[in-house]
Design a protein around this motif. Structure first.
Motif, PDB file in Angstrom:
ATOM      1  N   ARG A 102       7.851  -8.513   0.075  1.00 14.22           N
ATOM      2  CA  ARG A 102       6.543  -8.072   0.603  1.00 14.22           C
ATOM      3  C   ARG A 102       5.616  -9.222   0.954  1.00 14.22           C
ATOM      4  O   ARG A 102       4.626  -9.018   1.669  1.00 14.22           O
ATOM      5  CB  ARG A 102       5.868  -7.131  -0.400  1.00 14.22           C
ATOM      6  N   ASN A 117       6.687  -9.275   4.626  1.00 15.05           N
ATOM      7  CA  ASN A 117       6.902  -8.056   5.410  1.00 15.05           C
ATOM      8  C   ASN A 117       5.918  -7.907   6.574  1.00 15.05           C
ATOM      9  O   ASN A 117       6.239  -7.298   7.595  1.00 15.05           O
ATOM     10  CB  ASN A 117       6.796  -6.839   4.489  1.00 15.05           C
ATOM     11  N   HIS A 118       4.705  -8.442   6.408  1.00 18.58           N
ATOM     12  CA  HIS A 118       3.679  -8.293   7.454  1.00 18.58           C
ATOM     13  C   HIS A 118       3.697  -9.440   8.460  1.00 18.58           C
ATOM     14  O   HIS A 118       2.809  -9.538   9.300  1.00 18.58           O
ATOM     15  CB  HIS A 118       2.297  -8.127   6.825  1.00 18.58           C
ATOM     16  N   HIS A 166       1.454  -5.918  -3.982  1.00 15.20           N
ATOM     17  CA  HIS A 166       0.664  -5.622  -2.775  1.00 15.20           C
ATOM     18  C   HIS A 166      -0.329  -6.739  -2.443  1.00 15.20           C
ATOM     19  O   HIS A 166      -0.872  -7.382  -3.335  1.00 15.20           O
ATOM     20  CB  HIS A 166      -0.116  -4.315  -2.957  1.00 15.20           C
ATOM     21  N   TRP A 167      -0.556  -6.883  -1.156  1.00 15.75           N
ATOM     22  CA  TRP A 167      -1.630  -7.759  -0.678  1.00 15.75           C
ATOM     23  C   TRP A 167      -2.985  -7.094  -0.920  1.00 15.75           C
ATOM     24  O   TRP A 167      -3.107  -5.863  -0.853  1.00 15.75           O
ATOM     25  CB  TRP A 167      -1.462  -8.029   0.819  1.00 15.75           C
ATOM     26  N   GLU A 192      -7.729  -6.097   8.890  1.00 16.88           N
ATOM     27  CA  GLU A 192      -8.149  -5.044   7.971  1.00 16.88           C
ATOM     28  C   GLU A 192      -7.007  -4.092   7.629  1.00 16.88           C
ATOM     29  O   GLU A 192      -6.079  -3.930   8.407  1.00 16.88           O
ATOM     30  CB  GLU A 192      -9.316  -4.276   8.601  1.00 16.88           C
ATOM     31  N   PRO A 193      -7.076  -3.443   6.459  1.00 13.86           N
ATOM     32  CA  PRO A 193      -6.027  -2.495   6.081  1.00 13.86           C
ATOM     33  C   PRO A 193      -6.060  -1.244   6.953  1.00 13.86           C
ATOM     34  O   PRO A 193      -7.117  -0.851   7.458  1.00 13.86           O
ATOM     35  CB  PRO A 193      -6.353  -2.150   4.624  1.00 13.86           C
ATOM     36  N   ALA A 194      -4.898  -0.638   7.120  1.00 19.86           N
ATOM     37  CA  ALA A 194      -4.778   0.624   7.854  1.00 19.86           C
ATOM     38  C   ALA A 194      -3.703   1.426   7.132  1.00 19.86           C
ATOM     39  O   ALA A 194      -2.585   0.946   6.960  1.00 19.86           O
ATOM     40  CB  ALA A 194      -4.380   0.365   9.300  1.00 19.86           C
ATOM     41  N   ASP A 195      -4.062   2.612   6.688  1.00 24.52           N
ATOM     42  CA  ASP A 195      -3.148   3.383   5.855  1.00 24.52           C
ATOM     43  C   ASP A 195      -2.892   4.758   6.449  1.00 24.52           C
ATOM     44  O   ASP A 195      -3.765   5.360   7.056  1.00 24.52           O
ATOM     45  CB  ASP A 195      -3.732   3.531   4.440  1.00 24.52           C
ATOM     46  N   VAL A 196      -1.674   5.214   6.239  1.00 24.52           N
ATOM     47  CA  VAL A 196      -1.277   6.552   6.671  1.00 24.52           C
ATOM     48  C   VAL A 196      -0.736   7.273   5.453  1.00 24.52           C
ATOM     49  O   VAL A 196       0.029   6.685   4.679  1.00 24.52           O
ATOM     50  CB  VAL A 196      -0.149   6.466   7.724  1.00 24.52           C
ATOM     51  N   PHE A 256       1.822   8.971   3.752  1.00 30.21           N
ATOM     52  CA  PHE A 256       3.242   8.875   4.079  1.00 30.21           C
ATOM     53  C   PHE A 256       3.847  10.240   4.370  1.00 30.21           C
ATOM     54  O   PHE A 256       4.837  10.348   5.069  1.00 30.21           O
ATOM     55  CB  PHE A 256       3.981   8.201   2.915  1.00 30.21           C
ATOM     56  N   SER A 273       2.033  12.799   5.719  1.00 27.68           N
ATOM     57  CA  SER A 273       1.185  13.552   6.654  1.00 27.68           C
ATOM     58  C   SER A 273       1.899  13.790   7.973  1.00 27.68           C
ATOM     59  O   SER A 273       2.848  13.100   8.304  1.00 27.68           O
ATOM     60  CB  SER A 273      -0.120  12.828   6.898  1.00 27.68           C
TER      61      SER A 273
END
Lengths: 198, 198
Positions: free
Chosen positions: B20, B23-24, B164-165, B190-194, B196, B198
Motif C-alpha cells: 500500500r 499502490n497510489h 493506510h495513508w 485529497e481523499p475520495a471514497d466510494v 464499496f 454501493s
C-alpha cells in the motif's frame, strides 16, 4: 454526465509521450475484446516500462475475464479514469464477467471505439492507450504480469495536452484517481516543480 | 530540516500491507549497497506485483550504478520520498555515481540504516521497503525490469499508519510526489471514497 468526453476534446498523443499518462501513477481501467466478447476491469498495478516506444506493464489476475480476452486477441487498452468515474472504476473492479456476463450493461459502462481498433474504450477517461501484447508466457503465468507496447494513444485535451497534464487548469472532476485499498482513493493534487538544473 | 524523520516516528509495517505504500503510484527512491559501495537513485517506473507476500517491479536503466549494486548484493530498497525531498529526488535522479563518485556526499543525502540490513535508507521518506531480488535475467536484460520481494518495511506513522495513508491529517510536506517529466511533479491530493458495496 457533463464530464464525459465528447469527440471534440479527444486528440491523439505522440507515441513517445504516451507514457506520461501513467508516469504519475494513476489507477487505470483495462479493457479488451475478442469478436463480440468484451470486458473492462480496474487495475492499480500498472507501470511504464519504456518510453520510445512507450511500453507498459500491468498485473492481471487469472480469474479476470479481461485476461482471457487479452490472451486471445493480443491487444488491450490502458485508460486513465477521472474523479467523475470513481464509482464506475470501483464497480468494474468489483464485479467479474465470470460471475455476471451482463456486467457492462448493468453497470452502464459508457463505451466508444476509435477507428481501426476493435477494443472498447471508456468514455470520461483522461487518456487512452491501445497496447499490443508482447507475449512473455513465463511472466504471465508466474507473476500475472503482462507487457504491452503502445500502438495508439489519445487524451482529453482539457486535462492532458502537449505531453503534459494540466490538472490545475481543469475541472476537479478531471483529476486522476489513485487507489489505496477497498473504496479508498486519493485524487492527484497540486503541481510541484523543481528547476532541473538547480 | 524539521520534516526529516526522527526514529520516534518510524514503525514497522506488516509485510502483507507494505504494497500500500506504492499502490497510489508515488515516485520512489531506490537504494542499494555492496560492501562500502552504495548509491541512491530516483525511479517513477515502479509498481506493486503482488501483496502476500508483497512484491514490486522496478525499471532500472543499465547506466545506473544502483543497478550494479543490486545485481551484486541481491537486495534493494524502495522508498517513498515526500514533498520535503522533492529537490533531493530530482538531484539523485539527475547525477550518476558513474559521473561523480562523490554524488551522495555532495548532494548531502541523509542516510540511515535499520538493524540487520546493509542498505542505506533516505531520511525524510514516508515509507521504506527492503526487497530481496528475485532473479529474472531475461526481464533484467531485455526490459531493465527487476522484481523484488519485500522482506521488511517501515513507515513514518505521521502519514502512514494501520495500513493506510493519512495525508489529509498530516503536514503538506509529507505528501508523496508523482513525477510527470523533467522537474515537473504533482503532490498527492485529497481523499475520495466510494462505498464499496454501493
Amino acid at each position: 454526465m457533463s464530464t464525459l468526453n465528447t469527440q471534440q476534446f479527444i486528440a491523439p498523443i505522440a507515441l513517445e509521450k504516451a507514457y506520461r499518462l501513467l508516469n504519475h501513477g494513476p489507477t487505470t481501467l483495462i479493457s479488451a475484446q475478442c469478436g463480440e466478447d468484451r470486458d473492462v476491469m480496474a487495475a492499480a498495478w500498472v507501470s511504464v516500462l519504456d518510453f520510445n516506444p512507450s511500453k507498459v506493464t500491468v498485473v492481471i489476475d487469472k480469474i479476470s475475464h479481461t485476461r482471457t480476452l487479452i490472451e486471445k486477441s493480443g491487444f488491450f487498452a490502458v485508460q486513465i479514469p477521472t474523479a467523475a468515474l470513481l464509482k464506475l472504476t470501483v464497480n468494474v473492479g468489483s464485479v467479474s464477467m465470470k460471475d455476471d456476463p451482463n456486467k457492462l450493461t448493468k453497470l452502464k459502462v459508457p463505451l466508444f471505439y476509435q477507428n481501426d481498433f476493435n477494443i472498447p474504450l471508456v468514455q470520461g477517461c483522461a487518456g487512452w492507450m491501445i497496447c499490443k501484447l508482447i507475449k512473455e508466457p513465463h511472466n504471465q503465468q508466474t507473476y500475472d504480469l503482462f507487457i504491452g507496447e503502445v500502438v495508439a494513444a489519445w487524451s482529453d485535451t482539457r486535462v492532458f495536452k502537449d505531453g503534459h497534464w494540466h490538472f490545475e487548469n481543469a475541472d476537479n472532476s478531471l483529476r486522476t484517481i489513485h487507489h489505496v485499498a477497498g473504496g479508498h482513493f486519493y485524487l492527484i493534487g497540486e503541481p510541484a516543480d523543481v528547476d532541473f538544473d538547480s
